[in-house]
Scaffold this motif. Structure first.
Motif, PDB file in Angstrom:
ATOM      1  N   ARG A 131      45.176  30.036  26.541  1.00 16.70           N
ATOM      2  CA  ARG A 131      45.626  30.914  27.624  1.00 16.70           C
ATOM      3  C   ARG A 131      45.048  32.313  27.474  1.00 16.70           C
ATOM      4  NH1 ARG A 131      49.686  34.365  27.743  1.00 16.70           N
ATOM      5  NH2 ARG A 131      50.649  33.524  25.849  1.00 16.70           N
ATOM      6  N   LEU A 132      45.015  32.823  26.238  1.00 18.64           N
ATOM      7  CA  LEU A 132      44.455  34.158  26.006  1.00 18.64           C
ATOM      8  C   LEU A 132      42.956  34.185  26.288  1.00 18.64           C
ATOM      9  CD1 LEU A 132      46.334  35.163  22.727  1.00 18.64           C
ATOM     10  CD2 LEU A 132      46.775  35.999  25.037  1.00 18.64           C
ATOM     11  N   LEU A 185      38.295  35.696  29.565  1.00 15.25           N
ATOM     12  CA  LEU A 185      37.146  35.328  30.384  1.00 15.25           C
ATOM     13  C   LEU A 185      37.283  35.907  31.792  1.00 15.25           C
ATOM     14  CD1 LEU A 185      34.489  33.856  30.747  1.00 15.25           C
ATOM     15  CD2 LEU A 185      35.768  31.726  31.117  1.00 15.25           C
ATOM     16  N   VAL A 186      38.497  35.930  32.316  1.00 10.98           N
ATOM     17  CA  VAL A 186      38.733  36.551  33.617  1.00 10.98           C
ATOM     18  C   VAL A 186      38.359  38.036  33.558  1.00 10.98           C
ATOM     19  CG1 VAL A 186      40.548  37.269  35.236  1.00 10.98           C
ATOM     20  CG2 VAL A 186      40.497  34.919  34.382  1.00 10.98           C
ATOM     21  N   ILE A 187      38.689  38.703  32.464  1.00 10.20           N
ATOM     22  CA  ILE A 187      38.357  40.126  32.316  1.00 10.20           C
ATOM     23  C   ILE A 187      36.850  40.313  32.203  1.00 10.20           C
ATOM     24  CG2 ILE A 187      38.608  42.119  30.787  1.00 10.20           C
ATOM     25  CD1 ILE A 187      41.472  41.060  30.194  1.00 10.20           C
ATOM     26  N   GLY A 247      43.985  45.004  36.542  1.00  7.73           N
ATOM     27  CA  GLY A 247      43.265  43.997  37.293  1.00  7.73           C
ATOM     28  C   GLY A 247      43.499  42.603  36.748  1.00  7.73           C
ATOM     29  N   PRO A 248      42.816  41.600  37.313  1.00  7.77           N
ATOM     30  CA  PRO A 248      42.980  40.212  36.881  1.00  7.77           C
ATOM     31  C   PRO A 248      42.748  40.055  35.382  1.00  7.77           C
ATOM     32  CG  PRO A 248      41.707  40.301  38.913  1.00  7.77           C
ATOM     33  CD  PRO A 248      41.868  41.718  38.441  1.00  7.77           C
ATOM     34  N   GLY A 249      43.669  39.366  34.743  1.00  2.37           N
ATOM     35  CA  GLY A 249      43.570  39.089  33.323  1.00  2.37           C
ATOM     36  C   GLY A 249      44.349  40.042  32.449  1.00  2.37           C
ATOM     37  N   TYR A 250      44.476  41.291  32.854  1.00  2.00           N
ATOM     38  CA  TYR A 250      45.092  42.289  31.977  1.00  2.00           C
ATOM     39  C   TYR A 250      46.604  42.127  31.841  1.00  2.00           C
ATOM     40  CZ  TYR A 250      40.817  44.920  31.225  1.00  2.00           C
ATOM     41  OH  TYR A 250      39.547  45.290  30.832  1.00  2.00           O
ATOM     42  N   ARG A 309      53.960  40.083  21.476  1.00  2.00           N
ATOM     43  CA  ARG A 309      52.911  41.119  21.533  1.00  2.00           C
ATOM     44  C   ARG A 309      52.238  41.137  22.897  1.00  2.00           C
ATOM     45  NH1 ARG A 309      48.990  40.738  16.591  1.00  2.00           N
ATOM     46  NH2 ARG A 309      48.457  38.740  17.566  1.00  2.00           N
ATOM     47  N   ASP A 310      52.029  42.341  23.420  1.00  2.00           N
ATOM     48  CA  ASP A 310      51.325  42.510  24.682  1.00  2.00           C
ATOM     49  C   ASP A 310      50.218  43.538  24.482  1.00  2.00           C
ATOM     50  OD1 ASP A 310      50.627  42.146  27.307  1.00  2.00           O
ATOM     51  OD2 ASP A 310      52.498  42.885  28.167  1.00  2.00           O
ATOM     52  N   VAL A 311      49.370  43.671  25.494  1.00  2.00           N
ATOM     53  CA  VAL A 311      48.220  44.564  25.437  1.00  2.00           C
ATOM     54  C   VAL A 311      48.215  45.471  26.661  1.00  2.00           C
ATOM     55  CG1 VAL A 311      45.693  44.676  25.555  1.00  2.00           C
ATOM     56  CG2 VAL A 311      46.796  42.963  24.096  1.00  2.00           C
TER      57      VAL A 311
END
Length: 348
Positions: free
Chosen positions: A22-23, A28-30, A323-326, A339-341
């Motif tokens: 999933r990560l 890859l989306v980013i 945006g997408p992915g973030y 954990r998040d980013v």
């Protein structure tokens, strides 16, 4: 459409391995949204092929260019890439940024070490949000970790061919990193220099600085083209007065989780809330970012909601990347840590 299958690297950490697919999809989306790829991947999915997990995607037209492959070779969990031809998998050679042997990152083992795959993911998504994204493969960028611990982020920066700057309040961690890197450089017989010196302001000792330079040859070392890693034994809240302003392309750090780790605020008191540290430290960190630079931070959402952490960054003039992915990078570390980013970009 040209179809691809990305084989994910195994992880010694079972919990992280469960989230790796999933990560990697979010990463890859980013990559796809950053503009560094000529051909933008679509139809992303996690699939099992022959009983093994893959991240699959398609690319319009003739597929990935050589430079696209060079970028995607650095996906944090990339192990092997294949083009799918009917029911067959045709290998595509990966060419990751790997200036040194991987044991630079894998040898150090200690309690609290950030997962190596996650460290690379955090660096990647921060770079891709910054103005330096187009130069990811080509330029010697500067990576700053203002809470560097024993240097996992710094070693990843070296692996990419970048310069690394770290700040760490715990002198034992600084000494452990210095000892490891000196030993590793000698064992690899790389051309280098390394020293630890005091840093003084108005005749007062304010920090210790460990600095090492490393090059593939003596000629590169003499020509000034060597990579440099610097670690300051100092309080991150005071780092704005110790480092050159606007000197970092990206700032990447893993904040204290508020469980086994704490941080000290401006008054010196121990706090389990990373928001206390961010509130005190981010103004100084921002001054160290070049225009268009990005700050990427990971933290434990159980002790600091995403909205509050984002508000601290926005209050200091940064634009939070949304945006997408973030928003798809949150994952479980253990029972007490989710954990998040967050990535935020400085004005150009």
């Amino acid at each position: 459409m040209t179809r691809y299958a990305l084989l994910l690297a195994p992880s010694a950490n079972r919990v992280y391995a469960d989230a790796a697919g999933r990560l990697s999809r979010a990463e890859l989306v980013i990559f796809a949204g950053s503009g560094v790829l000529t051909a933008r991947p679509v139809e992303l999915a996690e699939e099992r092929i022959g009983g093994v997990g893959y991240l699959t995607f398609s690319v319009p037209g003739e597929g990935l260019t050589e430079r696209d492959v060079a970028h995607l070779s650095n996906l944090s969990a990339a192990y092997a890439l294949y083009e799918r031809v009917d029911d067959l998998l045709r290998p595509v050679e990966l060419r990751p940024l790997a200036r040194f042997d991987s044991d630079l990152i894998t040898i150090p083992k200690y309690a609290g070490k950030t997962n190596e795959q996650f460290t690379r993911l955090l660096l990647n998504v921060t770079l891709l949000a910054s103005a330096s994204a187009p130069a990811m493969l080509d330029r010697r960028l500067v990576v700053l970790d203002p809470l560097c611990g024993r240097g996992t982020t710094l070693n990843q920066a070296l692996m990419y061919g970048y310069d690394g700057i770290g700040v760490e309040r715990d002198g034992k961690d600084v000494d452990a990193y210095s000892a490891f890197l000196r030993t590793w450089l000698k064992r690899k017989r790389l051309k280098h220099s390394a020293e630890t010196v005091p840093v003084r302001r108005n005749r007062r000792l304010v920090a210790r600085r460990f600095e090492a330079t490393v090059a593939a040859s003596r000629e590169q070392l003499k020509a000034g083209s060597a990579q440099r890693v610097t670690v300051l034994h100092a309080d991150t809240i005071e780092v704005g007065g110790l480092l050159r302003s606007a000197g970092a392309d990206v700032i990447v750090t893993d904040a204290p989780y508020g469980v086994a780790h704490g941080s000290r605020g401006a008054g010196g008191e121990l706090s389990r809330r990373p928001l206390d540290l961010l509130t005190a430290a981010v103004p100084g960190w921002v001054r160290l970012l070049r225009p268009g630079g990005a700050l990427g931070i990971s933290w434990n959402t159980h002790v600091a909601p995403r909205e509050e952490a984002a508000a601290v960054l926005a209050a200091n003039g940064l634009r939070v990347a949304d945006g997408p992915g973030y928003r798809d990078l949150c994952h479980r570390v253990d029972q007490g840590i989710e954990r998040d980013v967050l990535v935020a970009v400085a004005p150009t």
